[in-house]
Design a protein around this motif. Structure first.
Motif, mmCIF file in Angstrom:
data_model
loop_
_atom_site.group_PDB
_atom_site.id
_atom_site.type_symbol
_atom_site.label_atom_id
_atom_site.label_comp_id
_atom_site.label_asym_id
_atom_site.label_seq_id
_atom_site.Cartn_x
_atom_site.Cartn_y
_atom_site.Cartn_z
ATOM 1 N N LEU A 87 35.352 0.888 -66.857
ATOM 2 C CA LEU A 87 34.843 -0.604 -67.045
ATOM 3 C C LEU A 87 35.006 -1.387 -65.900
ATOM 4 N N PRO A 88 34.102 -2.213 -65.457
ATOM 5 C CA PRO A 88 34.179 -2.997 -64.375
ATOM 6 C C PRO A 88 35.182 -4.230 -64.325
ATOM 7 N N LEU A 89 36.293 -4.272 -64.458
ATOM 8 C CA LEU A 89 37.436 -5.159 -64.752
ATOM 9 C C LEU A 89 37.168 -6.436 -63.546
ATOM 10 N N GLY A 90 36.991 -5.963 -62.375
ATOM 11 C CA GLY A 90 36.874 -6.949 -61.243
ATOM 12 C C GLY A 90 35.531 -7.687 -61.226
ATOM 13 N N VAL A 91 34.578 -7.003 -61.674
ATOM 14 C CA VAL A 91 33.171 -7.679 -62.013
ATOM 15 C C VAL A 91 33.329 -8.842 -62.897
ATOM 16 N N TRP A 92 34.103 -8.384 -63.992
ATOM 17 C CA TRP A 92 34.028 -9.480 -65.082
ATOM 18 C C TRP A 92 34.898 -10.561 -64.878
ATOM 19 N N VAL A 93 36.153 -10.427 -63.950
ATOM 20 C CA VAL A 93 36.846 -11.546 -63.414
ATOM 21 C C VAL A 93 35.997 -12.480 -62.608
ATOM 22 N N LEU A 94 35.215 -11.866 -61.846
ATOM 23 C CA LEU A 94 34.447 -12.611 -60.793
ATOM 24 C C LEU A 94 33.403 -13.241 -61.646
ATOM 25 N N TYR A 95 32.865 -12.646 -62.446
ATOM 26 C CA TYR A 95 31.916 -13.473 -63.280
ATOM 27 C C TYR A 95 32.565 -14.741 -64.080
ATOM 28 N N PHE A 96 33.682 -14.612 -64.756
ATOM 29 C CA PHE A 96 34.118 -15.733 -65.324
ATOM 30 C C PHE A 96 34.425 -16.779 -64.360
ATOM 31 N N ILE A 97 35.052 -16.461 -63.098
ATOM 32 C CA ILE A 97 35.389 -17.537 -62.478
ATOM 33 C C ILE A 97 34.155 -18.210 -61.475
ATOM 34 N N LEU A 98 33.057 -17.282 -61.124
ATOM 35 C CA LEU A 98 32.019 -17.988 -60.470
ATOM 36 C C LEU A 98 30.913 -18.555 -61.275
ATOM 37 N N LYS A 99 30.877 -18.190 -62.476
ATOM 38 C CA LYS A 99 29.873 -18.961 -63.350
ATOM 39 C C LYS A 99 30.137 -20.253 -63.474
ATOM 40 N N GLN A 100 31.043 -20.796 -63.168
ATOM 41 C CA GLN A 100 31.704 -22.087 -63.522
ATOM 42 C C GLN A 100 30.882 -23.172 -62.501
ATOM 43 N N LYS A 101 30.224 -22.439 -61.530
ATOM 44 C CA LYS A 101 29.658 -23.290 -60.788
ATOM 45 C C LYS A 101 28.260 -22.649 -60.580
ATOM 46 N N GLU A 102 27.022 -23.562 -60.653
ATOM 47 C CA GLU A 102 25.893 -22.988 -60.818
ATOM 48 C C GLU A 102 25.435 -22.423 -59.413
ATOM 49 N N GLY A 103 24.829 -21.243 -59.447
ATOM 50 C CA GLY A 103 24.063 -20.396 -58.357
ATOM 51 C C GLY A 103 25.183 -19.722 -57.552
#
Length: 213
Positions: free
Chosen positions: A45-61
């Motif tokens: 499971l890509p835990l690091g990718v999930w963490v980055l997704y939830f952090i980075l998605k807060q700002k558009e683009g």
């Protein structure tokens, strides 16, 4: 690969941010499996990718900018796994685990210490040891039989230790990274080599020990 992604992007993020994304993206939930003494880390499971997704998605683009780097890091785990699998047969080819010379290569400073009261004062014949290493044959480890022999009899206070000597100040083949302890049999003709993964017992025609005069 990260540099190729960086060059193709219209918006060029800062290099240090890419490095952080790559490091975090490497984190996974993994399954560990031991194969031929080598620990394999199989990413699930890509835990690091999930963490980055939830952090980075807060700002558009922002997620779109770093997404490919994050997934590249996750895929990097499979590259490491493939290289590890490739290294297993190469390790056996270059550093065979059934050859005593793999564990005992540099004997320039070799010496023997007594590790049991039954041991006699002897020294190691370095030249003979070097020659015998080339022709030593692997023999069966008779664990149960050796244990019986080591039990003291009722009228005998001294236990018969089969390997009363330890060979010290020797180095394995360069680059092998092997850590081993070598014991010498009481007749000086047998070596018991122990590593965290296995035991190797080999015999020679002549004793590698000499009595101290």
């Amino acid at each position: 690969m990260a540099y190729k992604i960086y060059r193709k992007q219209t918006y060029k993020p800062k290099i240090w941010k890419i490095i952080i994304v790559l490091i975090i993206g490497l984190f996974t939930f993994s399954f560990h499996w031991m194969l031929f003494g080598t620990l394999l880390r199989i990413p699930l499971l890509p835990l690091g990718v999930w963490v980055l997704y939830f952090i980075l998605k807060q700002k558009e683009g922002r997620w779109e900018t770093y997404r490919k780097f994050a997934w590249l890091a996750f895929m990097g785990n499979f590259i490491f796994l493939a290289l590890t699998l490739l290294a297993i047969p190469l390790q056996q080819l270059v550093y065979p685990d059934d050859n005593p010379s793999t564990y005992i290569s540099n004997i320039e400073n070799a010496s023997v210490i007594n590790i049991h009261p039954s041991a006699k004062e002897q020294i190691v014949n370095k030249e003979r040891l070097l020659n015998e290493l080339k022709t030593m044959k692997e023999a069966a480890i008779m664990g149960a039989e050796w244990y019986k022999d080591s039990i003291a009899y009722e009228d005998d206070d001294l236990v018969n230790e089969r390997f009363p000597y330890q060979l010290i100040e020797v180095s394995p083949l360069w680059g092998s990274g092997i850590s081993a302890i070598t014991y010498i049999e009481e007749d000086g003709k047998g070596l018991l080599i122990k590593t965290p993964q296995k035991q190797l017992y080999v015999r020679s025609e002549s004793s590698v020990l000499e009595v101290v005069e």
